[in-house]
Design an enzyme around this catalytic site. Structure first.
Site, mmCIF file in Angstrom:
data_model
loop_
_atom_site.group_PDB
_atom_site.id
_atom_site.type_symbol
_atom_site.label_atom_id
_atom_site.label_comp_id
_atom_site.label_asym_id
_atom_site.label_seq_id
_atom_site.Cartn_x
_atom_site.Cartn_y
_atom_site.Cartn_z
ATOM 1 C CB SER A 28 24.322 80.114 -42.564
ATOM 2 O OG SER A 28 23.028 80.315 -42.048
ATOM 3 C CG ASN A 115 15.834 72.295 -37.122
ATOM 4 O OD1 ASN A 115 16.614 73.249 -37.268
ATOM 5 N ND2 ASN A 115 15.806 71.553 -36.032
ATOM 6 C CB THR A 160 40.335 51.261 -78.999
ATOM 7 O OG1 THR A 160 41.236 50.619 -79.893
ATOM 8 C CG2 THR A 160 38.911 51.104 -79.523
ATOM 9 C CG HIS A 161 44.012 50.735 -76.427
ATOM 10 N ND1 HIS A 161 44.062 50.172 -75.178
ATOM 11 C CD2 HIS A 161 43.264 49.895 -77.185
ATOM 12 C CE1 HIS A 161 43.391 49.033 -75.184
ATOM 13 N NE2 HIS A 161 42.889 48.849 -76.389
ATOM 14 C CB SER A 282 50.426 82.694 -74.904
ATOM 15 O OG SER A 282 51.626 82.964 -74.218
ATOM 16 C CE LYS A 288 50.163 77.609 -76.821
ATOM 17 N NZ LYS A 288 50.753 77.559 -75.491
ATOM 18 C CG ASN A 290 46.619 78.868 -75.016
ATOM 19 O OD1 ASN A 290 47.325 78.180 -75.757
ATOM 20 N ND2 ASN A 290 47.098 79.828 -74.251
ATOM 21 C CD GLU A 295 43.689 74.515 -72.000
ATOM 22 O OE1 GLU A 295 44.787 74.059 -71.669
ATOM 23 O OE2 GLU A 295 43.542 75.668 -72.450
ATOM 24 C CE1 TYR A 322 19.817 71.810 -39.687
ATOM 25 C CE2 TYR A 322 20.330 72.332 -37.399
ATOM 26 C CZ TYR A 322 20.472 72.595 -38.751
ATOM 27 O OH TYR A 322 21.267 73.635 -39.160
ATOM 28 C CD GLN A 327 24.815 77.578 -40.620
ATOM 29 O OE1 GLN A 327 23.796 77.718 -39.955
ATOM 30 N NE2 GLN A 327 25.947 78.196 -40.338
ATOM 31 C CE LYS A 330 21.331 76.268 -45.730
ATOM 32 N NZ LYS A 330 21.939 75.188 -44.907
HETATM 33 N N1 ARG Z 1 21.102 78.189 -40.808
HETATM 34 C C1 ARG Z 1 20.642 76.913 -40.459
HETATM 35 C C2 ARG Z 1 21.044 75.884 -41.530
HETATM 36 O O1 ARG Z 1 21.388 76.271 -42.584
HETATM 37 C C3 ARG Z 1 19.150 76.903 -40.326
HETATM 38 C C4 ARG Z 1 18.633 75.900 -39.372
HETATM 39 C C5 ARG Z 1 19.107 76.206 -37.988
HETATM 40 N N2 ARG Z 1 18.475 75.367 -37.024
HETATM 41 C C6 ARG Z 1 18.919 75.302 -35.785
HETATM 42 N N3 ARG Z 1 18.280 74.535 -34.985
HETATM 43 N N4 ARG Z 1 19.979 75.958 -35.382
HETATM 44 O O2 ARG Z 1 20.999 74.683 -41.327
#
Ligand code: ARG
Length: 463
Positions: A28, A115, A160-161, A282, A288, A290, A295, A322, A327, A330
């Site tokens: 990650s 974790n 309205t509408h 455009s 144009k 825009n 948008e 966990y 992961q 993110k």
């Molecule tokens: N990269 C992991 C995540 O974003 C970190 C935690 C990993 N923990 C594990 N037990 N593999 O969740």
């Protein structure tokens, strides 16, 4: 100079090396390196606490502080070499720390796990992004207040509408947007309350056998308190879902503002001018201009709502505690925050320069029989039942339609043909100005009320 540590930290248990593709697939670091400064912040607090309870010596703590300081600077300068072999931001930083300071670096992970570390980092990261979002949101609110003040007397058709309904003031319309943003701000504030609880100390899932001081770490990291349950702390991402939900509502509101701006900027409405700086041309049609910003914002609402769905599905059916699934939280979160900051910023920058074409708005309100309800109310005040008044006004509107005139352009004699109760004073209320001025109660569209609402709003947001 930074070095790349190619050793896999948790490899002792493994007889075989990780498959090269799996290594890439499970890493990650490509995206979680964005949380590097938060990771360092969390480690500094954890190390200070370990020192206080006697697990690290003062010297080891000083080494860790120095090493992490250097790593933070390397990352800020873009010199840090991230390694996929180290999987994620946490292990990359820890490996580099050990390279730099030796044995003390290996002690940092005592009493914690990735974790609780990742659950902490992401909260710290989001906390700061929510702050940045709220800054932009407030800028937009202030811009709306300024434009609303400028346009407190500007009359436009209310719809309205999407059919002309009754005249309103443009200031009143903008204050409707402002109100939506107030609720958005409150939702973010509320989200912060539950987000700002510290997972650190939950370790992998069950807590740790060291006599840790979680209150100390929570205080150092400015969390309101340590979390209550270790299993819950490392697993749930409901705070992220709440954030994405609050973000989706913000984007839903922005998409509505956008849609109105796009419509109003069209030749058919011609209510506003969006300055050139916020539009593009455009490549084929030279005439144009825009409205790209609204948008694009309207379009971007889709991805944020998509992220909310991703996060909900990510969490659904996950057993405690966990799981690696997490992961995947993110990228949607980062993109949600980025999108919100950028869209709010674009709107806050643009709004002060949006020019109302007052005459066009006025004429459009005049064309749509927008004061028909006012005439009905007038007849009620003269003693007629509302349903009968509704009928009479319907006939007057028909005459207006047939002869191409607004109600205020009909002769008194013609109006009296529909009801003898009508007097010369009727023209006061048939005028758009009279219609809006009459709605002079809290929440109404009268310019006086709009000014009051703006003053109250300024007190509320503190400007
Ligand atoms: N990269 C992991 C995540 O974003 C970190 C935690 C990993 N923990 C594990 N037990 N593999 O969740």
């Amino acid at each position: 100079m930074t070095t790349v540590n190619t050793e896999k930290l948790s490899s002792a248990r493994f007889a075989e090396a990780t498959d090269a593709f799996v290594e890439e697939f499970t890493a990650s670091v490509g995206f979680d390196q964005r949380m590097a400064q938060q990771d360092i912040q969390g480690s500094l607090a954890h190390a200070a606490m370990l020192c206080k309870i006697g697990i690290l010596t003062e010297q080891e703590l000083a080494d860790i502080q120095r090493g992490l300081g250097q790593i933070g600077a390397e990352i800020a300068r873009g010199e840090f070499v991230w390694s996929i072999k180290q999987e994620d931001v946490h292990m990359n930083i820890e490996a580099r720390l050990t390279d730099l300071i030796g044995i003390a670096g290996k002690k940092l992970h005592t009493g914690r796990s990735r974790n609780d570390q990742v659950a902490t980092d992401i909260r710290l990261y989001l906390r700061s992004d929510i702050g940045a979002i709220m800054v932009q949101l407030k800028r937009l609110q202030l811009a709306l207040l300024d434009v609303a003040e400028r346009e407190a007397d500007t009359i436009m058709p209310g719809f309205t509408h999407l059919q002309v309904a009754q005249p309103v003031t443009f200031g009143h319309h903008l204050m409707a947007w402002f109100e939506m943003l107030c609720r958005d701000q409150e939702r973010l504030q509320d989200c912060l309350k539950r987000l700002n609880v510290m997972p650190l100390g939950a370790a992998a899932l069950a807590g740790t056998s060291y006599p840790i001081d979680r209150y100390m770490t929570a205080e150092l990291l400015d969390f309101s308190r340590p979390s209550n349950n270790s299993l819950d702390s490392v697993s749930d991402r409901d705070f992220a879902i709440e954030f994405a939900a609050a973000g989706s509502l913000i984007m839903m509101h922005l998409s509505r503002f956008s849609e109105e701006l796009v419509l109003w900027a069209s030749a058919q409405f011609d209510f506003i001018d969006i300055p050139d700086a916020f539009c593009t041309g455009s490549s084929i049609m030279p005439q144009k201009k825009n409205p790209d910003v609204p948008e694009l914002v309207r379009g971007k609402s889709g991805r944020v709502v998509g992220h909310l769905m991703s996060l909900l599905m990510l969490m659904k059916s996950q057993p405690l505690a966990y799981n690696k699934d997490n992961q995947e939280d993110k990228e949607p979160l980062f993109d949600t925050a980025d999108t919100l900051i950028n869209c709010l910023r674009a709107f806050a920058d643009m709004m002060p320069h949006v020019k109302a074409k007052r005459e066009n708005m006025y004429n459009s309100a005049k064309r749509g029989f927008a004061t028909a309800t006012d005439l009905a109310d007038y007849l009620v005040r003269k003693g007629m039942a509302f349903r009968d008044a509704h009928e009479v006004v319907g006939l007057a509107v028909r005459l207006g339609l047939d002869s191409g005139r607004d109600l205020s352009e009909l002769a008194l004699g013609e109006l009296q043909g529909f009801s003898p109760a009508i007097g010369a004073d009727v023209f006061d209320i048939l005028k758009l100005e009279g219609s809006v001025a009459a709605r002079n109660h809290i929440g109404g569209t009268a310019p006086a009320q709009v000014r009051k609402a703006i003053a109250a709003a300024r007190l509320q947001v503190g400007v």
